[in-house]
Design an enzyme around this catalytic site. Structure first.
Site, PDB file in Angstrom:
ATOM      1  N   ASP A  61     -83.521  -1.324-112.634  1.00 58.94           N
ATOM      2  CA  ASP A  61     -83.901  -0.260-111.711  1.00 58.94           C
ATOM      3  C   ASP A  61     -85.085  -0.773-110.897  1.00 58.94           C
ATOM      4  OD1 ASP A  61     -84.910   1.921-110.367  1.00 58.94           O
ATOM      5  OD2 ASP A  61     -84.856   3.273-112.080  1.00 58.94           O
ATOM      6  N   LYS A 108     -85.835   3.274-101.327  1.00 60.41           N
ATOM      7  CA  LYS A 108     -86.334   3.410 -99.955  1.00 60.41           C
ATOM      8  C   LYS A 108     -87.153   2.226 -99.454  1.00 60.41           C
ATOM      9  CE  LYS A 108     -89.631   6.576-102.081  1.00 60.41           C
ATOM     10  NZ  LYS A 108     -88.778   6.765-103.286  1.00 60.41           N
ATOM     11  N   TYR A 143     -89.155   5.903-115.886  1.00 60.04           N
ATOM     12  CA  TYR A 143     -88.572   6.935-115.042  1.00 60.04           C
ATOM     13  C   TYR A 143     -87.442   6.331-114.224  1.00 60.04           C
ATOM     14  CZ  TYR A 143     -88.136  10.457-111.348  1.00 60.04           C
ATOM     15  OH  TYR A 143     -87.656  11.409-110.473  1.00 60.04           O
TER      16      TYR A 143
END
Length: 313
Positions: free
Chosen positions: A134, A162, A37
């Site tokens: 990622d 985050k 993802y």
């Protein structure tokens, strides 16, 4: 030299990284790995099934544009031979970038095989492809330098999210200056809230805290305790499933091994409800992110509550 671009979410930052790769190579396709993802955008939210490997990617959800899916080439995580074959055809396939979650954080917390990431690095160098890590989830949770530090493989670009801001809304693309600096030469990177001062204050505070090596020693110790004690409560029967762990990332995997982006199967729903009734909140997805705020007492209490729940069956 390294460069940095600020953004707000992982989805945005991934799109910026891929745009930089396409601009640098003059190619258009991206090689990603099945089940991984990389955000909700149409261009990467596809190839979410193991069956999508080495064939046209299927969209991950309804309402997506299928016209952009031709830009994806889907490989299999930890399959070195398939990666070698696909990247040897990178010119013919028009592959600009390899986009990889180095720990498969959203697909069962699967660690990279010993040669996998280093082979991707070698192949990308050989065939003129930009390697993008990622690390929206893995970054800062397994080492201050993320998976690149833990596994000793340096990508061309890294995407962080985050976790770099202690959970506050922030993301970044970091990497080779000649790639990042393309934003001064025609590559558009826009966003009203990019580099907003409140988010950057959160980043600065988090980075100061993570600069202390003792933080990661404590995080590893705490995560190991969770795996041993809470995971140990499940260990009485193979039918109960187990936790997989890389650093402070854990994932409940049911008997049979079926887990996915939005949730997990097996007994997790029952565990989730039973633990909540005792005052312990787990995530419906089965993911567990251990933090330095968790104590040994917290983990012992969690293990005891899970043991009580399982003894009722």
């Amino acid at each position: 030299m390294a460069g940095l671009l600020w953004s707000n979410t992982g989805t945005e930052a991934v799109q910026v990284a891929l745009r930089l790769a396409r601009a640098a190579t003059g190619r258009r396709r991206v090689l990603k790995f099945a089940r991984s993802y990389h955000g909700w955008h149409d261009t990467v939210y596809a190839g979410m099934s193991e069956d999508d490997c080495d064939r046209p990617a299927a969209p991950g959800g309804r309402g997506q544009s299928t016209s952009v899916l031709d830009d994806l080439v889907v490989a299999r995580f930890n399959d070195v031979r398939l990666a070698e074959r696909l990247l040897s055809e990178s010119v013919e396939r028009d592959i600009a970038a390899v986009l990889v979650d180095p720990v498969m954080s959203n697909a069962g917390v699967e660690a990279p095989a010993p040669r996998f990431l280093s082979t991707l690095r070698t192949l990308c160098d050989r065939h003129g492809v930009v390697l993008v890590f990622d690390e929206v989830i893995a970054g800062f949770r397994i080492a201050r330098g993320g998976a690149a530090e833990k596994y000793g493989v340096l990508p061309d670009l890294s995407v962080f999210g985050k976790a770099m801001a202690g959970g506050f809304t922030q993301s970044a693309v970091v990497g080779r200056a000649e790639l990042v600096d393309q934003v001064t030469a025609g590559v558009v990177h826009a966003g009203t809230f990019n580099a907003n001062p409140v988010a950057l204050a959160a980043v600065a505070a988090t980075m100061r805290a993570l600069a202390d090596p003792a933080v990661y020693e404590l995080l590893e110790q705490t995560s190991s305790e969770f795996e041993a004690l809470v995971g140990g409560a499940l260990g009485s029967s193979p039918d109960l499933g187990r936790f997989k762990r890389v650093g402070s990332l854990l994932q409940y995997v049911p008997a049979g091994g079926a887990t996915g982006l939005h949730g997990t199967g097996g007994l997790w729903t029952v565990i989730l409800e039973g633990m909540l009734r005792q005052g312990f909140l787990f995530m419906p997805s089965g993911k567990v992110f251990v933090s330095t705020a968790h104590t040994t007492a917290d983990i012992e209490a969690t293990a005891e509550a899970l043991d009580r729940l399982l003894r009722r069956w």
